[in-house]
Design a protein around this motif. Structure first.
Motif, PDB file in Angstrom:
ATOM      1  N   GLU A 151     -10.382  32.160  16.494  1.00  0.00           N
ATOM      2  CA  GLU A 151      -9.295  31.177  16.484  1.00  0.00           C
ATOM      3  C   GLU A 151      -8.255  31.513  15.412  1.00  0.00           C
ATOM      4  OE1 GLU A 151     -11.883  29.768  13.213  1.00  0.00           O
ATOM      5  OE2 GLU A 151     -12.132  30.784  15.135  1.00  0.00           O
ATOM      6  N   ASN A 176      -4.139  30.298  19.420  1.00  0.00           N
ATOM      7  CA  ASN A 176      -3.628  31.640  19.647  1.00  0.00           C
ATOM      8  C   ASN A 176      -2.364  31.531  20.497  1.00  0.00           C
ATOM      9  OD1 ASN A 176      -5.288  34.103  18.607  1.00  0.00           O
ATOM     10  ND2 ASN A 176      -6.844  32.602  19.142  1.00  0.00           N
ATOM     11  N   ARG A 177      -2.036  32.535  21.287  1.00  0.00           N
ATOM     12  CA  ARG A 177      -0.787  32.522  22.046  1.00  0.00           C
ATOM     13  C   ARG A 177      -1.023  32.785  23.536  1.00  0.00           C
ATOM     14  NH1 ARG A 177       3.127  35.860  17.776  1.00  0.00           N
ATOM     15  NH2 ARG A 177       2.755  34.469  16.008  1.00  0.00           N
ATOM     16  N   LEU A 196      -9.947  26.373  23.864  1.00  0.00           N
ATOM     17  CA  LEU A 196      -8.631  26.952  24.144  1.00  0.00           C
ATOM     18  C   LEU A 196      -7.510  26.044  23.644  1.00  0.00           C
ATOM     19  CD1 LEU A 196      -9.341  28.162  27.801  1.00  0.00           C
ATOM     20  CD2 LEU A 196      -9.132  29.613  25.776  1.00  0.00           C
ATOM     21  N   ASN A 199      -2.961  26.562  22.432  1.00  0.00           N
ATOM     22  CA  ASN A 199      -2.404  27.783  22.972  1.00  0.00           C
ATOM     23  C   ASN A 199      -1.096  27.429  23.686  1.00  0.00           C
ATOM     24  OD1 ASN A 199      -4.050  30.492  22.787  1.00  0.00           O
ATOM     25  ND2 ASN A 199      -5.581  28.870  22.859  1.00  0.00           N
ATOM     26  N   ASN A 222      -1.959  21.707  24.392  1.00  0.00           N
ATOM     27  CA  ASN A 222      -1.243  22.655  25.236  1.00  0.00           C
ATOM     28  C   ASN A 222      -0.079  21.908  25.890  1.00  0.00           C
ATOM     29  OD1 ASN A 222      -2.566  25.491  25.424  1.00  0.00           O
ATOM     30  ND2 ASN A 222      -4.312  24.106  25.364  1.00  0.00           N
TER      31      ASN A 222
END
Length: 405
Positions: A151, A176-177, A196, A199, A222
């Motif tokens: 992460e 993250n990306r 996730l 992101n 997100n």
């Protein structure tokens, strides 16, 4: 004049040479000083080296290089060097074949050191909050790896190198990306917990609907505006979707805990429905008892012998409550509206997983993930969220729980 000029030029050359030598000497001196500083161990570290303890915690010691003596501690099983200034590790660390846990969070690594990929007995590897953009193919050497945290790095694509880790159960890729997931992600059949959050997903990745073994899925923070029904993910026990532009949770199984906007109301309605069905079943049983008939609960006779006999005759006992039938009919209708994709149900393998989110601190062996920091304190990971008391005791490999301890 000419001689004077040449003499002057020679003096300039001599001075220039002298300046160059002085610069070189100064640089060497700085390097030596740096080495001396790095080799000068902080108070108490010497005692740690001599203790013989299989756990060594060198977190937040401001090391730029890992002390060379660490690589000679063949008895080590757990090594924590989080929160330092490490850019790599010495090749000699590959000698520590007894290592099962290696924590390198909060350093300055731009790539995973090749020596780490030779530690074939690792079961947990923590690389969060570094500067990683990818993983090396050699990571596939870590065939015993069960938990990987990467992460707060710079991944723009999902690392397919992870496909070659057959026992990986817990994958932390939050912050993250990532914008998409590969369509063959379902090859990771052992995966039980997937983080996730934070992101750049705008559309819910359809491949996740085929991840039949997932028990925990975190999609917080997100940009997803619509979620499909997740009822087909029969193993799911917790789904978090907070801070996405939606006002209600997706359809999930009755055993799934959901976290996000509108989730509290959803859970209240679901509990109320369960209570209504329970009372209807009790009322039906009471009425049948007063009438001298065998009571039924959800279509199954209480008396096992009667049930067996009735099954033999081909008769099916049903709960005669109108509300219950209407509810079941409604659920069937909803199911029919979902995608016509039948996903086989995989049986859960009995691993153990705990989810708790609030802060994270480092102490010695357990990692608690809660927000901005980390804490090592024991042997297992708890992922905890405010106003939520959820503990699922089946998946042992999420977080920093050490099965061998």
């Amino acid at each position: 004049m000419g001689n004077s000029s040449r003499k002057g030029g020679g003096d300039e050359e001599d001075e220039g040479g002298k300046d160059g030598e002085e610069v070189e000497i100064t640089e060497k001196k700085k390097e030596e000083e740096e080495v001396e500083v790095e080799e000068e161990l902080p108070l108490g570290v010497e005692e740690l080296f001599e203790s013989g303890d299989p756990v060594l915690d060198l977190s937040y010691r401001k090391f730029k290089r890992l002390p060379s003596r660490v690589c000679g501690l063949m008895h080590l099983e757990k090594l924590y060097v989080c929160g330092n200034r490490l850019r790599t590790l010495p090749d000699s660390i590959s000698q520590l074949q007894g290592l099962r846990i290696l924590a390198l969070d909060f350093n300055k690594m731009e790539e995973v050191p090749q020596a780490v990929c030779q530690l074939t007995n690792l079961t947990r590897l923590y690389l969060g909050s570094n500067r990683l953009m990818n993983l090396p193919p050699e990571l596939s050497n870590l065939q015993s790896l069960r938990c990987l945290w990467v992460e707060s790095n710079y991944f723009q694509r999902f690392p397919r190198e992870l496909y070659d880790l057959p026992h990986l159960k817990s994958l932390q890729m939050g912050d993250n990306r990532l914008k998409t997931l590969p369509p063959d992600l379902c090859r990771m059949t052992a995966l039980r917990g997937l983080w996730l959050y934070a992101n750049r997903f705008e559309i819910f990745p359809k491949v996740l609907l085929h991840m039949e073994g997932l028990e925990i899925l975190d999609m917080d923070r997100n940009k997803i505006s619509e979620f499909p029904s997740l009822k087909r993910l029969r193993a799911m026990r917790l789904f978090s979707y907070d801070h996405n532009p939606v006002k209600a949770p997706p359809k999930v199984g009755d055993e799934v805990l959901v976290v996000g906007e509108g989730a509290a109301e959803f859970l209240e309605v679901r509990e109320a429905r369960k209570e209504r069905l329970r009372k209807a079943a009790e009322k039906e049983a009471e009425e049948l008892a007063l009438a001298g008939e065998e009571p039924v609960i959800h279509g199954i006779l209480k008396n096992s012998s009667s049930n067996s006999k009735q099954a033999t005759n081909g008769d099916v006992a049903t709960l005669g409550d109108k509300d219950v039938k209407e509810e079941e009919a409604k659920e069937e209708e909803e199911e029919g509206e979902e995608e016509d994709v039948e996903l086989p149900v995989t049986e859960y393998d009995g691993a153990e997983l705990e989810y708790d989110e609030q802060g994270v601190e480092y102490e010695t062996e357990e990692l608690i993930y809660e927000g901005d920091g980390f804490e090592y304190e024991g042997e297992e990971l708890q992922y905890e969220r405010a106003q939520m008391d959820y503990e699922y005791e089946e998946l042992e490999d999420t977080g920093r729980q050490d099965e061998g301890a």
